[in-house]
Design an enzyme around this catalytic site. Sequence first.
Site, PDB file in Angstrom:
ATOM      1  N   GLY A 207       3.766   0.370  -3.007  1.00  0.00           N
ATOM      2  CA  GLY A 207       2.927   1.479  -3.439  1.00  0.00           C
ATOM      3  C   GLY A 207       1.465   1.231  -3.146  1.00  0.00           C
ATOM      4  O   GLY A 207       1.086   0.128  -2.763  1.00  0.00           O
ATOM      5  N   PRO A 208       0.642   2.256  -3.338  1.00  0.00           N
ATOM      6  CA  PRO A 208      -0.784   2.165  -3.023  1.00  0.00           C
ATOM      7  C   PRO A 208      -1.495   1.117  -3.878  1.00  0.00           C
ATOM      8  O   PRO A 208      -0.976   0.713  -4.921  1.00  0.00           O
ATOM      9  CB  PRO A 208      -1.312   3.553  -3.375  1.00  0.00           C
ATOM     10  N   PRO A 209      -2.690   0.679  -3.439  1.00  0.00           N
ATOM     11  CA  PRO A 209      -3.459  -0.292  -4.210  1.00  0.00           C
ATOM     12  C   PRO A 209      -3.829   0.264  -5.584  1.00  0.00           C
ATOM     13  O   PRO A 209      -3.990   1.476  -5.739  1.00  0.00           O
ATOM     14  CB  PRO A 209      -4.738  -0.497  -3.389  1.00  0.00           C
ATOM     15  N   GLY A 210      -3.952  -0.639  -6.543  1.00  0.00           N
ATOM     16  CA  GLY A 210      -4.447  -0.232  -7.853  1.00  0.00           C
ATOM     17  C   GLY A 210      -3.476   0.570  -8.685  1.00  0.00           C
ATOM     18  O   GLY A 210      -3.861   1.298  -9.584  1.00  0.00           O
ATOM     19  N   GLY A 212      -0.929  -0.974 -10.317  1.00  0.00           N
ATOM     20  CA  GLY A 212      -0.386  -1.827 -11.371  1.00  0.00           C
ATOM     21  C   GLY A 212       0.656  -2.828 -10.907  1.00  0.00           C
ATOM     22  O   GLY A 212       1.313  -3.458 -11.736  1.00  0.00           O
ATOM     23  N   LYS A 213       0.800  -3.026  -9.602  1.00  0.00           N
ATOM     24  CA  LYS A 213       1.829  -3.940  -9.110  1.00  0.00           C
ATOM     25  C   LYS A 213       1.542  -5.374  -9.562  1.00  0.00           C
ATOM     26  O   LYS A 213       2.414  -6.040 -10.107  1.00  0.00           O
ATOM     27  CB  LYS A 213       1.912  -3.862  -7.577  1.00  0.00           C
ATOM     28  N   THR A 214       0.308  -5.805  -9.306  1.00  0.00           N
ATOM     29  CA  THR A 214      -0.039  -7.179  -9.659  1.00  0.00           C
ATOM     30  C   THR A 214       0.036  -7.393 -11.158  1.00  0.00           C
ATOM     31  O   THR A 214       0.597  -8.388 -11.628  1.00  0.00           O
ATOM     32  CB  THR A 214      -1.469  -7.511  -9.197  1.00  0.00           C
ATOM     33  N   SER A 532       5.189  15.439   9.381  1.00  0.00           N
ATOM     34  CA  SER A 532       5.063  16.299   8.208  1.00  0.00           C
ATOM     35  C   SER A 532       3.901  17.278   8.293  1.00  0.00           C
ATOM     36  O   SER A 532       3.750  18.140   7.439  1.00  0.00           O
ATOM     37  CB  SER A 532       4.982  15.465   6.931  1.00  0.00           C
ATOM     38  N   LYS A 575       1.820  13.296  -2.312  1.00  0.00           N
ATOM     39  CA  LYS A 575       1.114  14.442  -1.739  1.00  0.00           C
ATOM     40  C   LYS A 575       0.706  15.431  -2.828  1.00  0.00           C
ATOM     41  O   LYS A 575      -0.391  15.998  -2.782  1.00  0.00           O
ATOM     42  CB  LYS A 575       2.007  15.122  -0.698  1.00  0.00           C
TER      43      LYS A 575
HETATM   44  P1  ADP Z   1      -2.142  -3.354  -7.502  1.00  0.00           P
HETATM   45  O1  ADP Z   1      -1.601  -4.728  -7.607  1.00  0.00           O
HETATM   46  O2  ADP Z   1      -1.077  -2.303  -7.429  1.00  0.00           O
HETATM   47  O3  ADP Z   1      -3.169  -3.176  -6.441  1.00  0.00           O
HETATM   48  P2  ADP Z   1      -3.360  -3.959 -10.047  1.00  0.00           P
HETATM   49  O4  ADP Z   1      -2.196  -4.488 -10.784  1.00  0.00           O
HETATM   50  O5  ADP Z   1      -4.360  -4.940  -9.534  1.00  0.00           O
HETATM   51  O6  ADP Z   1      -2.883  -3.005  -8.875  1.00  0.00           O
HETATM   52  O7  ADP Z   1      -4.074  -2.878 -10.966  1.00  0.00           O
HETATM   53  C1  ADP Z   1      -5.461  -2.593 -10.913  1.00  0.00           C
HETATM   54  C2  ADP Z   1      -6.022  -2.564 -12.312  1.00  0.00           C
HETATM   55  O8  ADP Z   1      -5.483  -1.474 -13.041  1.00  0.00           O
HETATM   56  C3  ADP Z   1      -5.691  -3.798 -13.120  1.00  0.00           C
HETATM   57  O9  ADP Z   1      -6.803  -4.101 -13.914  1.00  0.00           O
HETATM   58  C4  ADP Z   1      -4.523  -3.368 -13.972  1.00  0.00           C
HETATM   59  O10 ADP Z   1      -4.452  -4.102 -15.148  1.00  0.00           O
HETATM   60  C5  ADP Z   1      -4.839  -1.901 -14.226  1.00  0.00           C
HETATM   61  N1  ADP Z   1      -3.625  -1.083 -14.382  1.00  0.00           N
HETATM   62  C6  ADP Z   1      -2.846  -0.612 -13.393  1.00  0.00           C
HETATM   63  N2  ADP Z   1      -1.849   0.135 -13.868  1.00  0.00           N
HETATM   64  C7  ADP Z   1      -1.991   0.165 -15.208  1.00  0.00           C
HETATM   65  C8  ADP Z   1      -1.270   0.793 -16.277  1.00  0.00           C
HETATM   66  N3  ADP Z   1      -0.193   1.541 -16.045  1.00  0.00           N
HETATM   67  N4  ADP Z   1      -1.719   0.601 -17.533  1.00  0.00           N
HETATM   68  C9  ADP Z   1      -2.806  -0.153 -17.765  1.00  0.00           C
HETATM   69  N5  ADP Z   1      -3.531  -0.759 -16.820  1.00  0.00           N
HETATM   70  C10 ADP Z   1      -3.144  -0.613 -15.541  1.00  0.00           C
END
Ligand code: ADP
Length: 625
Positions: A207-210, A212-214, A532, A575
Amino acid sequence: DMISRISPSSAEYTIGITYIDYLVSLPWNKKTEDILDLARAERILNENHYGLSAIKERVLEHLAVKVLMMSKKARILIVDDEEIARKNLVHVLTKEEYDVIAVADGEGALKELETSEFDVVLTDLRMAGIDGMDLLDRIRVRYPETRVVMVTGFATVPSAIEAMRKGAFHYIAKPFKLDEVREVIRRALESKAVRANTKGSVLCFAGPPGTGKTSLGRSIARALGRKFTRLALGGMKDEADIRGHRRTYVGAKPGRVIEEIRRVESSNPVIMLDELDKIGRDFKGDPASALLEVLDPEQNRAFTDHYLDAPFDLSSVMFILTANVLDTVPAPLRDRMEVITFSGYTQEEKEHIASRFLCPKQIREKGLSTDLVAFTDDAIAKIIQEYTREAGIRNLERKIAAICRKIAKASVESRGAMQPVRITSEAVEHYLGKRKYHFEVIEEQDRIGVATGLVRTETGGDIIFVEAANMKGSKDLIITGSLGDVMRESAQAALSYIRSNAGEFGIADDFFERHDIHIHVPSGAIQKDGPSAGITILVALASLLTRRPARRDIAMTGEITLTGRVLPVGGIREKILAARRAKVRTVIVPARNRDDVEELDGNVKNDIEIRLVDTAMDVVKAVLI
Ligand code: ADP
């Protein structure tokens, strides 16, 4: 010993010493004890993450399977006509926490096997009636997953070997050495577990950055009580980054996987391998096979890092992969992964996450307190809408951090005499400057020859505008805006469809003879390919050629065929989220994507109209004024 014979001033000596230091410093047998408590795991996932309910559910299921595999007692059947031998074996194996049942002959064994499953059968070779060899044959046929270990006297070792040829897992000679019994059983069980474990054994968060994957990966580690570490695959150019360098020169290094394990001082951490889709294109060697050696339970039990030059057991590491998109991931790797898709947050979800998680976190991290600093809801909404444009919340967090930093500075300058700060939407402008994005399609005018499309990108979804113009010429189709091949073909198909239906569109027969047509898709930063955009190109062309403006506030996605049918496309959720960010009110989606639309959670579909279409004419009628 060899070291003592080498002169301490030589390079070999240094390499040797460094190497031995390294070996000694590795956590060969050091593991953290797993916490296998699903209720606790669920609580931790919820504590740190808002929403994501489907994703959390999948993660918990994955953990549940692991927990079951780890906590299930293995069942062992002992078959021996000698009572002393039976008693000894039962005693030893029960102590190892196995479920043990013992019988005195082959008939008894078959009866037990009929009523319940066994992981391992430990059978005497020579018995009256059904002997060990018979039993082996029948088990191989009827219960191929069950491992058979032969117990034999010294005199019968050749027949034991014969048994192994017939598929016995191993043999043990009498009189038993208890350590050997334990070891053989353990290996038999492991070989079984590996089989059961190979497919989909590695989680992959896509999925896209940010999104919550990490942070979800981190929470999994916390839930299991394991160490956590990340390793970026992005940009890796050489197998040695994964497998290590051979120790032939000064400066040789182990691979990154072993390095991380050493750093966290545990041989069973959660290791997140980031950016699977960004492994250097000019990678030396085959990245997929190097990674499989690391990830595949059949291979990673004895992972050989070239620098270590001794097998290191990676089988208790929990790997989680992450990727923005999976299109480029080789099939053999993909087969081993259980993919969980993170698709991005709605405005409402972002607002919740910001006020409950990101703001308090940033306030604390910048040395401030939530008693002193507070963001209003309006301020948060404004940051999201006017200062970020993303599927995830990475930039949102950065903006919040930037504001907190400025307040922290002011607080220091005031020498602790600062009054409580309320960050309102006006204050946002003060801290962050003028708004960055005005991107609201509905503020723009409807124009002839311009249509609003939706595309999926690595960072989620985005809107694009397709522009069409005509000029004097002779039937040429000019396409610009760095479009990929597939998108160029879509443009051809759209134009051919209109030409073949020129009458219906009210276009003069000789129009095409006398004109060139130019299609352009601005905004160079977005990578543009895939089928698309087909119906978007069609609308831009139809608008141009019929001189009717196209509605800007309707965005669309869909592939088009030469006969004017609209085919389904991917990334519907991304989208639609992008359309909402741009304040689009109506989205046109292929009717054959109905299932994807129905799967969307209610709040994604809030205040947006979704129209399902089957044909090119449906689209044209809906969009042209
Ligand atoms: P990714 O690894 O997908 O790029 P991150 O896990 O680094 O994203 O998430 C970016 C920031 O957003 C982090 O500080 C994370 O704790 C917060 N975050 C992401 N998703 C959620 C969520 N569902 N609830 C609370 N905080 C979230």
